[in-house]
Design a protein around this motif. Structure first.
Motif, short mmCIF file in Angstrom:
data_model
loop_
_atom_site.label_atom_id
_atom_site.label_comp_id
_atom_site.label_asym_id
_atom_site.label_seq_id
_atom_site.Cartn_x
_atom_site.Cartn_y
_atom_site.Cartn_z
N PRO A 46 0.84 -1.20 0.00
CA PRO A 46 0.00 0.00 0.00
C PRO A 46 0.87 1.26 0.00
O PRO A 46 1.64 1.47 0.93
N ASN A 47 0.82 2.03 -1.04
CA ASN A 47 1.48 3.35 -1.07
C ASN A 47 0.74 4.24 -2.07
O ASN A 47 -0.20 3.78 -2.73
N ASP A 48 1.18 5.49 -2.17
CA ASP A 48 0.45 6.44 -3.03
C ASP A 48 0.43 5.96 -4.49
O ASP A 48 -0.60 6.03 -5.16
N VAL A 49 1.58 5.48 -4.96
CA VAL A 49 1.69 5.12 -6.39
C VAL A 49 0.81 3.92 -6.72
O VAL A 49 0.16 3.89 -7.77
N ASN A 50 0.78 2.94 -5.83
CA ASN A 50 -0.02 1.74 -6.11
C ASN A 50 -1.53 1.98 -5.93
O ASN A 50 -2.34 1.16 -6.34
N SER A 51 -1.88 3.09 -5.29
CA SER A 51 -3.31 3.40 -5.10
C SER A 51 -3.98 3.61 -6.46
O SER A 51 -3.32 3.98 -7.43
N HIS A 52 -5.27 3.42 -6.49
CA HIS A 52 -6.04 3.66 -7.72
C HIS A 52 -6.65 5.05 -7.62
O HIS A 52 -6.81 5.55 -6.53
N PRO A 53 -7.06 5.67 -8.69
CA PRO A 53 -7.08 5.22 -10.08
C PRO A 53 -5.68 5.15 -10.70
O PRO A 53 -4.76 5.82 -10.26
N HIS A 54 -5.60 4.32 -11.77
CA HIS A 54 -4.38 4.27 -12.57
C HIS A 54 -4.68 4.84 -13.96
O HIS A 54 -5.75 4.60 -14.52
N VAL A 55 -3.72 5.58 -14.47
CA VAL A 55 -3.90 6.27 -15.74
C VAL A 55 -3.02 5.56 -16.78
O VAL A 55 -1.90 5.16 -16.47
N SER A 56 -3.55 5.45 -18.01
CA SER A 56 -2.78 4.77 -19.07
C SER A 56 -1.63 5.68 -19.53
O SER A 56 -1.60 6.87 -19.22
N LEU B 99 -6.84 7.23 -20.59
CA LEU B 99 -7.70 6.23 -19.95
C LEU B 99 -7.39 6.12 -18.47
O LEU B 99 -6.23 6.19 -18.05
N VAL B 100 -8.46 5.91 -17.70
CA VAL B 100 -8.29 5.81 -16.24
C VAL B 100 -9.08 4.58 -15.77
O VAL B 100 -10.19 4.34 -16.24
N ASP C 258 -1.32 -4.93 -10.85
CA ASP C 258 -1.85 -5.62 -12.02
C ASP C 258 -2.85 -4.70 -12.75
O ASP C 258 -3.05 -4.82 -13.96
N SER C 259 -3.43 -3.76 -12.01
CA SER C 259 -4.46 -2.88 -12.59
C SER C 259 -3.86 -1.93 -13.63
O SER C 259 -4.48 -1.62 -14.65
N GLU C 260 -2.64 -1.47 -13.36
CA GLU C 260 -1.99 -0.57 -14.32
C GLU C 260 -1.68 -1.33 -15.62
O GLU C 260 -1.69 -0.75 -16.71
N VAL C 261 -1.43 -2.64 -15.47
CA VAL C 261 -1.21 -3.46 -16.67
C VAL C 261 -2.50 -3.51 -17.48
O VAL C 261 -2.51 -3.32 -18.69
N LEU C 262 -3.61 -3.70 -16.77
CA LEU C 262 -4.90 -3.83 -17.46
C LEU C 262 -5.26 -2.55 -18.23
O LEU C 262 -5.67 -2.63 -19.39
N ILE C 263 -5.06 -1.40 -17.63
CA ILE C 263 -5.48 -0.17 -18.32
C ILE C 263 -4.59 0.07 -19.55
O ILE C 263 -5.07 0.54 -20.58
N ASN C 264 -3.32 -0.31 -19.46
CA ASN C 264 -2.47 -0.14 -20.64
C ASN C 264 -2.75 -1.18 -21.71
O ASN C 264 -2.60 -0.91 -22.90
N LEU C 265 -3.19 -2.35 -21.27
CA LEU C 265 -3.60 -3.36 -22.24
C LEU C 265 -4.83 -2.84 -23.01
O LEU C 265 -4.91 -2.96 -24.24
N ILE C 266 -5.77 -2.25 -22.26
CA ILE C 266 -6.97 -1.70 -22.91
C ILE C 266 -6.55 -0.60 -23.90
O ILE C 266 -7.02 -0.55 -25.04
N GLU C 267 -5.62 0.23 -23.48
CA GLU C 267 -5.16 1.31 -24.37
C GLU C 267 -4.50 0.75 -25.63
O GLU C 267 -4.73 1.22 -26.74
N ASP C 268 -3.71 -0.30 -25.42
CA ASP C 268 -3.00 -0.90 -26.54
C ASP C 268 -4.00 -1.46 -27.55
O ASP C 268 -3.87 -1.24 -28.76
N VAL C 269 -5.02 -2.15 -27.03
CA VAL C 269 -6.04 -2.73 -27.92
C VAL C 269 -6.79 -1.59 -28.64
O VAL C 269 -7.02 -1.64 -29.85
N GLN C 270 -7.13 -0.57 -27.87
CA GLN C 270 -7.90 0.55 -28.44
C GLN C 270 -7.13 1.22 -29.58
O GLN C 270 -7.67 1.50 -30.64
#
Ligand code: G6P
Length: 615
Positions: free
Chosen positions: A81-91, A96-97, A126-138
């Motif tokens: 738990p720290n500030d960087v790992n907190s959500h939201p995550h931005v692509s 994308l958020v 893992d969530s930051e991976v997901l948002i960038n995966l979505i961006e990549d697909v988009q």
């Protein structure tokens, strides 16, 4: 467990989201964050700590107002738990958020692939991976957000409830769920999104609960369209009228957190072994074990330290480890261990078990073991807790927050983790035959279904509770793997109903407790078919001939004990070593119902604390 809140409509989103996050605080969390969009600018504010810390931080950082936004409380699973790992995550593009509740199991290969494609990651999530995966697909296919989310989710293995926002399409939020809850509140020209209905109950009583594998594009001024993530078929939205009050909603409709947590066991045991147990491949993969395999294999002895229910899980583990791995195991109360100048040799491995990861005695025992040169491995539930940081390595139980003071799901998930460790070591040492190893893997994989079946004993447990709710004493007996379950059953009853109860190894009864037995003494005997069944039957006969009242937990279809016992509770069959995961369920339910009938404060029993941070 993470909490999700989203809003799109005509009101100021910020106060709705902050208040909503506070409503979800009961789920337990370690950090919080919010994103707002004002039509031009997108702003994210997030912090480790409480929602009040977020309020404080965001009052400085959130320089915009907006009528669309998402907020999150994080219960850490990947990354401390720290500030960087907190959500939201931005692509990476900044468009994308995401906020995410759940675990993406295959995040590592996906991340590797994205890094090769030039993506940069700031957090360990893992969530930051997901948002960038979505961006990549988009980007690759120039898709609308909803479609990109759908394609990305079809590449993902794991569990999720997500909200995704695209700055370039600011009149919609895309949501999806698999394994983690997500509700959509439907108002007049506005939508609310949340992990449960508590954040929006005051605005609307119309809610749609997404089912697993469903997603929706929540768009302003448009009716909601729900689709199946896999095959894109449209699903008719089913709007429910909420009749529950706020407190009931937080407890998921259960009367108490303890009951909710008892019922969560099938799903949290799955969460515990998710990504670690691969029965079809004959594999157990746990990073903390793989990285330290030699230390375990070379151990002359394993010492387990813990307190309370966690100590009982340690006792079950002692039986399992010795049987599976042939490594000698000793289990100690952390409070005794720390003050008795214990002999600790360099090659010893110490396993510290703790739900909260904050128990003062366990923490002190770890420090002592480390000082004396032992390798210390933690089994904790709370990510980033003191014990998880103090130990050399460890494995989380992933049970989600346990709020009821009486521990239930923590116990069964601890046993699950410890069983997986024992199996992994047995495989490496060759101390189990190949066929036994595979059989245990397969049995463990289907244990959640059997736990669900064991939960069907609820009515029976209630019926028996009604009869014994006024008993002043109670005796719990078990042998082998189920001796610690007898201790745990007695502890549960004591803790929440204030009835004096004792757990004993069934054969040891004749050295003392048998003197207590008369026609007023309920004796709960754990007598599954596997294990020392015949011996337990003899013990039952001993009680019977002294007029004791027998409540037996037996394997489905049992006839022999049924004939002797006054009441029987049937559980599904499994192997002896895994039986504690099932036998413990009716005992939890029995204590719960007795406590309710005695009008005790089930979730917060007198004099007890959830986390004992003082010695
Ligand atoms: C307290 C709790 C128990 C728990 C024990 C150990 O007594 O009430 O439910 O088993 O502490 O806590 P831990 O967090 O270390 O597992």
């Amino acid at each position: 467990m993470c909490g999700i809140v989203g809003y799109i409509g005509h009101r100021e989103a910020y106060p709705i989201i902050i208040k909503g996050l506070k409503r979800l605080e009961y789920r337990g969390y370690d950090s919080a964050g919010i994103m707002l969009f004002d039509g031009q600018e997108l702003k994210v504010s997030k912090t480790k700590g409480k929602v009040t810390d977020l309020e404080e931080k965001s009052s400085r950082e959130m320089t915009i107002n907006g009528t669309i936004g998402i907020g999150h409380t994080r219960w850490a699973t990947h990354g401390v738990p720290n500030d960087v790992n907190s959500h939201p995550h931005v692509s990476n593009s900044g468009n994308l958020v995401i906020i995410h509740n759940g675990i993406i199991e295959n995040y590592a290969p996906l991340k590797e692939e994205l890094i090769k494609r030039g993506y940069v990651f700031h957090s360990d999530t893992d969530s930051e991976v997901l948002i960038n995966l979505i961006e990549d697909v988009q980007k690759k296919e120039n898709l609308k957000l909803g479609k990109a989310v759908q394609i990305a989710l079809n590449q993902v293995v794991g569990a999720y409830a997500i909200c995704v926002f695209d700055k370039q399409k600011p009149d919609e939020i895309v949501v999806a769920r698999l394994g983690s809850p997500l509700a959509i509140g439907v108002g007049e020209d506005e939508y609310f999104i949340a992990s449960d209905a508590s954040p929006f109950i005051e605005y609307t009583s119309n809610a749609i609960y997404l089912e697993d594998e469903e997603m929706a594009v929540v768009r302003l001024h448009k009716p909601l369209k729900i689709r199946k993530i896999k095959d894109d078929t449209l699903v008719d939205p089913y709007i429910q009228e909420l009749k529950m009050n706020l407190e009931q909603i937080e407890k998921g409709g259960y009367d108490h957190f303890m009951l909710k947590e008892i019922y969560e066991q099938p799903s949290v045991i799955k969460d515990t072994y998710r990504g670690r147990l691969h029965a079809n491949l004959g594999l157990i993969q746990m990073a903390g074990i793989e990285d330290n395999l030699e230390k375990f294999l070379n151990a002359n002895r394993i010492l387990i330290v813990a307190c309370g229910t966690s100590w009982h899980a340690g006792l079950v583990a002692e039986y399992i480890f010795e049987e599976f791995t042939r490594i000698p195991v000793e289990v100690e109360y952390a409070s005794e261990f720390r003050y008795r100048n214990p002999v600790i040799n360099k090659g010893d491995v110490v396993i510290a078990i703790s739900q909260s990861g904050e128990t003062a005695d366990t923490l002190a025992a770890i420090k002592l073991a480390k000082e004396r040169g032992a390798f210390v491995f933690g089994v904790c539930n709370v990510v980033g807790s003191s014990i998880s940081r103090e130990t050399h390595a460890g494995a989380y139980t992933h049970a989600g927050p346990e709020i009821g003071v009486a521990s239930t799901k923590a116990f069964t998930t601890q046993i699950t983790v410890l069983t997986m460790i024992a199996l992994r070591l047995a495989k490496a040492k060759g101390t189990l035959t190949n066929s036994d190893f595979h059989r245990y893997l397969q049995e463990l994989e289907i244990i959640p279904e059997k736990v669900a079946e064991a939960l069907q004993t609820n009515d029976k447990a209630k019926e028996i509770a009604e009869i014994f709710k006024t008993a002043p004493n109670c005796l719990y007996l078990g042998r082998g793997y189920n001796f610690p379950v007898a201790l745990e059953g007695a502890l549960k009853l004591k803790e929440i109903s204030y009835i004096h109860a004792e757990g004993y190894p069934a054969a040891e009864m004749k050295h003392g407790p048998i003197a207590l037995i008369d026609e007023h003494m309920p004796v709960i005997v754990i007598a599954p078919k596997q294990g020392h069944y015949d011996k337990v039957v003899s013990n039952i006969q001993e009680i019977k001939s002294r007029s004791g009242i027998i409540i037996a937990v037996v394997t489905k279809g049992d006839t022999q004990v049924r004939e002797l016992a006054d009441y029987v509770i049937e559980i599904p069959e499994t192997s002896d070593a895994l039986s504690p995961l099932l036998t413990t369920i009716p005992l939890q339910l029995l204590s719960y119902h007795i406590a309710v009938m005695r009008e005790c404060n089930v979730d917060q029993p007198r004099n007890l604390a959830k986390s004992v941070t003082v010695e």
